[in-house]
Design a protein around this motif. Structure first.
Motif, PDB file in Angstrom:
ATOM      1  N   ARG A 279       7.555  13.349   0.027  1.00 38.38           N
ATOM      2  CA  ARG A 279       8.000  12.332   0.988  1.00 38.38           C
ATOM      3  C   ARG A 279       8.325  11.020   0.282  1.00 38.38           C
ATOM      4  O   ARG A 279       9.328  10.360   0.604  1.00 38.38           O
ATOM      5  CB  ARG A 279       6.914  12.103   2.051  1.00 38.38           C
ATOM      6  N   ALA A 280       7.484  10.632  -0.682  1.00 35.54           N
ATOM      7  CA  ALA A 280       7.732   9.395  -1.420  1.00 35.54           C
ATOM      8  C   ALA A 280       9.024   9.487  -2.220  1.00 35.54           C
ATOM      9  O   ALA A 280       9.824   8.532  -2.257  1.00 35.54           O
ATOM     10  CB  ALA A 280       6.555   9.089  -2.340  1.00 35.54           C
ATOM     11  N   LEU A 281       9.257  10.619  -2.872  1.00 28.96           N
ATOM     12  CA  LEU A 281      10.491  10.791  -3.639  1.00 28.96           C
ATOM     13  C   LEU A 281      11.714  10.743  -2.742  1.00 28.96           C
ATOM     14  O   LEU A 281      12.739  10.143  -3.086  1.00 28.96           O
ATOM     15  CB  LEU A 281      10.444  12.117  -4.403  1.00 28.96           C
ATOM     16  N   GLU A 282      11.618  11.376  -1.574  1.00 27.39           N
ATOM     17  CA  GLU A 282      12.743  11.353  -0.637  1.00 27.39           C
ATOM     18  C   GLU A 282      13.057   9.934  -0.198  1.00 27.39           C
ATOM     19  O   GLU A 282      14.222   9.548  -0.064  1.00 27.39           O
ATOM     20  CB  GLU A 282      12.436  12.238   0.570  1.00 27.39           C
ATOM     21  N   LEU A 283      12.016   9.127   0.036  1.00 30.03           N
ATOM     22  CA  LEU A 283      12.231   7.732   0.417  1.00 30.03           C
ATOM     23  C   LEU A 283      12.895   6.957  -0.712  1.00 30.03           C
ATOM     24  O   LEU A 283      13.865   6.205  -0.485  1.00 30.03           O
ATOM     25  CB  LEU A 283      10.886   7.086   0.780  1.00 30.03           C
ATOM     26  N   LEU A 284      12.415   7.129  -1.930  1.00 27.99           N
ATOM     27  CA  LEU A 284      12.981   6.417  -3.073  1.00 27.99           C
ATOM     28  C   LEU A 284      14.429   6.819  -3.331  1.00 27.99           C
ATOM     29  O   LEU A 284      15.268   5.983  -3.682  1.00 27.99           O
ATOM     30  CB  LEU A 284      12.128   6.679  -4.316  1.00 27.99           C
ATOM     31  N   ILE A 285      14.716   8.091  -3.159  1.00 33.05           N
ATOM     32  CA  ILE A 285      16.093   8.570  -3.343  1.00 33.05           C
ATOM     33  C   ILE A 285      16.983   8.047  -2.223  1.00 33.05           C
ATOM     34  O   ILE A 285      18.120   7.618  -2.444  1.00 33.05           O
ATOM     35  CB  ILE A 285      16.118  10.100  -3.422  1.00 33.05           C
ATOM     36  N   ASP A 286      16.465   8.062  -0.997  1.00 29.39           N
ATOM     37  CA  ASP A 286      17.218   7.576   0.156  1.00 29.39           C
ATOM     38  C   ASP A 286      17.581   6.102  -0.012  1.00 29.39           C
ATOM     39  O   ASP A 286      18.673   5.674   0.360  1.00 29.39           O
ATOM     40  CB  ASP A 286      16.396   7.782   1.428  1.00 29.39           C
TER      41      ASP A 286
ATOM     42  N   VAL B 209      15.694   5.667  -6.888  1.00 28.74           N
ATOM     43  CA  VAL B 209      15.469   6.758  -7.830  1.00 28.74           C
ATOM     44  C   VAL B 209      16.600   7.765  -7.718  1.00 28.74           C
ATOM     45  O   VAL B 209      17.117   8.015  -6.622  1.00 28.74           O
ATOM     46  CB  VAL B 209      14.107   7.435  -7.553  1.00 28.74           C
ATOM     47  N   ALA B 210      17.016   8.327  -8.849  1.00 29.17           N
ATOM     48  CA  ALA B 210      18.020   9.394  -8.875  1.00 29.17           C
ATOM     49  C   ALA B 210      17.333  10.697  -9.267  1.00 29.17           C
ATOM     50  O   ALA B 210      16.482  10.713 -10.157  1.00 29.17           O
ATOM     51  CB  ALA B 210      19.124   9.064  -9.871  1.00 29.17           C
ATOM     52  N   ALA B 211      17.688  11.776  -8.570  1.00 32.75           N
ATOM     53  CA  ALA B 211      17.185  13.113  -8.894  1.00 32.75           C
ATOM     54  C   ALA B 211      18.331  13.901  -9.509  1.00 32.75           C
ATOM     55  O   ALA B 211      19.418  13.974  -8.929  1.00 32.75           O
ATOM     56  CB  ALA B 211      16.672  13.811  -7.645  1.00 32.75           C
ATOM     57  N   GLU B 212      18.112  14.479 -10.679  1.00 32.81           N
ATOM     58  CA  GLU B 212      19.199  15.129 -11.410  1.00 32.81           C
ATOM     59  C   GLU B 212      18.808  16.535 -11.831  1.00 32.81           C
ATOM     60  O   GLU B 212      17.645  16.801 -12.157  1.00 32.81           O
ATOM     61  CB  GLU B 212      19.553  14.297 -12.644  1.00 32.81           C
ATOM     62  N   LEU B 213      19.786  17.413 -11.835  1.00 31.36           N
ATOM     63  CA  LEU B 213      19.628  18.772 -12.333  1.00 31.36           C
ATOM     64  C   LEU B 213      20.481  18.936 -13.586  1.00 31.36           C
ATOM     65  O   LEU B 213      21.514  18.268 -13.733  1.00 31.36           O
ATOM     66  CB  LEU B 213      20.057  19.789 -11.279  1.00 31.36           C
ATOM     67  N   PRO B 214      20.086  19.820 -14.496  1.00 37.31           N
ATOM     68  CA  PRO B 214      20.922  20.048 -15.683  1.00 37.31           C
ATOM     69  C   PRO B 214      22.276  20.634 -15.306  1.00 37.31           C
ATOM     70  O   PRO B 214      22.371  21.438 -14.374  1.00 37.31           O
ATOM     71  CB  PRO B 214      20.095  21.030 -16.512  1.00 37.31           C
TER      72      PRO B 214
ATOM     73  N   GLN C  82       0.807  -1.222   0.000  1.00 38.28           N
ATOM     74  CA  GLN C  82       0.000   0.000   0.000  1.00 38.28           C
ATOM     75  C   GLN C  82       0.840   1.273   0.000  1.00 38.28           C
ATOM     76  O   GLN C  82       0.295   2.374  -0.003  1.00 38.28           O
ATOM     77  CB  GLN C  82      -0.933   0.020   1.225  1.00 38.28           C
ATOM     78  N   ALA C  83       2.158   1.137   0.034  1.00 38.56           N
ATOM     79  CA  ALA C  83       3.006   2.324   0.146  1.00 38.56           C
ATOM     80  C   ALA C  83       2.852   3.231  -1.069  1.00 38.56           C
ATOM     81  O   ALA C  83       2.839   2.778  -2.217  1.00 38.56           O
ATOM     82  CB  ALA C  83       4.469   1.914   0.304  1.00 38.56           C
ATOM     83  N   GLN C  84       2.731   4.534  -0.822  1.00 34.63           N
ATOM     84  CA  GLN C  84       2.619   5.491  -1.928  1.00 34.63           C
ATOM     85  C   GLN C  84       3.875   5.488  -2.789  1.00 34.63           C
ATOM     86  O   GLN C  84       3.824   5.799  -3.979  1.00 34.63           O
ATOM     87  CB  GLN C  84       2.351   6.886  -1.369  1.00 34.63           C
ATOM     88  N   ALA C  85       5.011   5.132  -2.176  1.00 31.88           N
ATOM     89  CA  ALA C  85       6.255   5.109  -2.936  1.00 31.88           C
ATOM     90  C   ALA C  85       6.171   4.156  -4.121  1.00 31.88           C
ATOM     91  O   ALA C  85       6.777   4.394  -5.165  1.00 31.88           O
ATOM     92  CB  ALA C  85       7.428   4.722  -2.034  1.00 31.88           C
ATOM     93  N   ARG C  86       5.402   3.069  -3.988  1.00 29.90           N
ATOM     94  CA  ARG C  86       5.256   2.137  -5.108  1.00 29.90           C
ATOM     95  C   ARG C  86       4.543   2.815  -6.276  1.00 29.90           C
ATOM     96  O   ARG C  86       4.917   2.627  -7.439  1.00 29.90           O
ATOM     97  CB  ARG C  86       4.460   0.901  -4.670  1.00 29.90           C
ATOM     98  N   ARG C  87       3.504   3.591  -5.981  1.00 24.41           N
ATOM     99  CA  ARG C  87       2.777   4.303  -7.042  1.00 24.41           C
ATOM    100  C   ARG C  87       3.673   5.332  -7.715  1.00 24.41           C
ATOM    101  O   ARG C  87       3.668   5.482  -8.944  1.00 24.41           O
ATOM    102  CB  ARG C  87       1.551   4.995  -6.452  1.00 24.41           C
ATOM    103  N   VAL C  88       4.446   6.025  -6.902  1.00 28.62           N
ATOM    104  CA  VAL C  88       5.338   7.050  -7.448  1.00 28.62           C
ATOM    105  C   VAL C  88       6.420   6.407  -8.301  1.00 28.62           C
ATOM    106  O   VAL C  88       6.744   6.884  -9.398  1.00 28.62           O
ATOM    107  CB  VAL C  88       5.947   7.884  -6.306  1.00 28.62           C
ATOM    108  N   LEU C  89       6.966   5.286  -7.824  1.00 30.75           N
ATOM    109  CA  LEU C  89       7.989   4.576  -8.589  1.00 30.75           C
ATOM    110  C   LEU C  89       7.422   4.085  -9.919  1.00 30.75           C
ATOM    111  O   LEU C  89       8.087   4.175 -10.956  1.00 30.75           O
ATOM    112  CB  LEU C  89       8.535   3.404  -7.773  1.00 30.75           C
ATOM    113  N   ALA C  90       6.198   3.584  -9.899  1.00 33.42           N
ATOM    114  CA  ALA C  90       5.576   3.128 -11.133  1.00 33.42           C
ATOM    115  C   ALA C  90       5.404   4.288 -12.113  1.00 33.42           C
ATOM    116  O   ALA C  90       5.589   4.123 -13.321  1.00 33.42           O
ATOM    117  CB  ALA C  90       4.223   2.487 -10.831  1.00 33.42           C
TER     118      ALA C  90
END
Length: 472
Positions: free
Chosen positions: A287-294, A298-303, A253-261
């Motif tokens: 919060r979900a993105l922070e968990l996935l990055i942690d 997931v990788a967060a990138e800037l130009p 049920q974790a929202q992180a799964r939906r965000v990852l999908a």
């Protein structure tokens, strides 16, 4: 064994640590500790088992289950009975009811006159928010375990928790050497499967370099032959590995799964991810993105450019998981009812566009590894550049630092098609985009799967050139 293609360096490191333990027999504190982390299914447990078996030293390999403290301690007693420690019966007979007691009886079971190996697998299952297990481990190490000639190997798949174990302010800080086990790199995948450089990159994107999946790939077989066979088997490692890893990381049920999908489906911006995840709000999405990055999923990138930008983009870090989320996961019901042929046809339709984006991080990593060479300087940062509207997008930007650079070292374009070389039109587009990024001349680079047909480039690289980034 295929599991250990490319693992010579890691085996040598463990063997070196064990030799140091053996050299310290009779000393006050001969014990040493290695903390091994890596994503699930990269072969951490098999690597350490293989090392322990061939070392000739008595060893105990214990794997936590995370079921309950009582069950985990009962498992320790059972694993001790299967171990080669001469006094392992002490652990089984004692049936310890706490980890304090377990560490005391383990220390008593370790030989004092020769080196031994003690392995605790899935350490994050034993860790808790209060730090109780870490405190007991630290006390046991300082008081008894380090005084024995033992190599303690702690293994974990939760990367952030394993990093925390050795971080400043935590009980076990600086008591062990950190090791990271990654997936097989493209060169290792190519050697293992008997593929040419271009095919090796395809295989690396699909398998993620996970040994279990690579082991199912018939040596010398092409991508479509492998996929056709794997998609006809609902329990193939290609199909089940992602779901098992995700189930271990997140509750259903974790929202992180939906965000990852949503990210796996191809969405890269905060707004588009929110929309694809069912209209999730900004705060829960953050919060979900922070968990996935942690968790390094997931990788967060800037130009990379000379000016600051807030146009952050997100991508799935692991190539295999990226492939599964986009092209396999949505079709699992279809595959399970025996229609993997429909899934395979859909993958064929989407393969070129999907691969063109998926290959970019791997190519940037390769360039960062092979430079400097006789064409380009070393680049401390190799990334990409884009604008919010995507009217300017540059695949490769080499710079002195990221994301805000003082100096741009080169810019480049990737064209990863089977039968279409990088040509004059591609070069002209690269020059136009370079003009939007830099005021002065910056060297231009082409990376092409099918060669280059454009004069005026400062450097060009093909699959064979890139594969040398990972020497065998």
């Amino acid at each position: 064994m295929v599991d250990f293609v490319g693992r010579r360096q890691e085996l040598a490191t463990l063997e070196r640590e064990l030799r140091k333990v053996a050299a310290g027999v009779g000393g006050e504190r001969p014990g040493r500790c290695v903390m091994l982390r890596g994503r699930r299914r990269v072969g951490k447990s098999r690597l350490v088992e293989r090392f322990a078996e061939r070392s000739g030293a008595p060893f105990l390999f214990y794997a936590a289950t995370g079921a309950s403290p009582r069950d985990d301690l009962a498992r320790l007693a059972r694993d001790a009975q299967a171990s080669t420690l001469p006094l392992a019966g002490l652990v089984a007979a004692a049936r310890p009811e706490s980890w304090d007691a377990a560490f005391d009886v383990l220390a008593a079971a370790l030989p004092a006159d020769r080196a031994s190996v003690l392995v605790i697998d899935e350490v994050p299952y034993l860790m808790d928010d209060a730090g109780a297990f870490e405190g007991m481990l630290q006390r046991a190490w300082d008081r008894v375990l380090e005084t024995k000639p033992v190599l303690l190997v702690l293994i974990g798949s939760d990367l952030s928790m394993m990093e925390a174990l050795n971080s400043y302010g935590r009980p076990f800080h600086q008591r062990g050497r950190e090791m990271v086990l990654g997936p097989l790199n493209p060169a290792e995948v190519g050697r293992m499967l008997g593929l040419d450089p271009a095919e090796a990159f395809d295989a690396a994107l699909v398998t993620g370099g996970l040994p279990l999946i690579c082991a199912e790939w018939p040596r010398g077989a092409g991508l479509w032959d492998f996929l056709g066979e794997a998609l006809s088997d609902p329990v193939s490692a290609l199909l089940v590995s992602a779901e098992r890893s995700l189930a271990a990381e997140f509750p259903p049920q974790a929202q992180a799964r939906r965000v990852l999908a949503a990210i796996g489906s191809g969405e890269r911006t905060f707004t588009n991810i929110a929309r694809a995840a069912g209209g999730i709000g900004a705060t829960p999405l953050q919060r979900a993105l922070e968990l996935l990055i942690d968790k390094r999923i997931v990788a967060a990138e800037l130009p990379v450019s000379l000016r600051p930008s807030k146009d952050r983009r997100y991508r799935v870090s692991d190539p295999y998981l990226r492939f599964w989320l986009h092209l396999l996961g949505p079709s699992m019901e279809e595959i399970e009812r025996g229609r993997g042929d429909l899934t395979l046809a859909r993958i064929r339709e989407n393969w070129t566009s999907w691969r063109g984006r998926a290959i970019e991080p791997l190519i940037r990593e390769a360039l960062a590894r092979i430079l400097p060479d006789d064409r380009l300087p070393a680049a401390p940062a190799v990334g990409g550049y884009w604008t919010r509207t995507n009217d300017v997008e540059i695949d490769i930007v080499g710079a002195d630092r990221a994301p805000v650079a003082k100096e741009l070292l080169f810019v480049g374009s990737i064209k990863w098609l089977e039968q279409s070389p990088f040509d004059r039109h591609d070069l002209a587009a690269l020059h136009r985009h370079r003009a939007a990024l830099a005021d002065g001349p910056v060297p231009v680079v082409a990376v092409s799967r099918s060669g280059v047909d454009a004069p005026g480039l400062d450097a060009a690289y093909g699959p064979g050139d890139l594969l040398t980034a990972w020497p065998l």
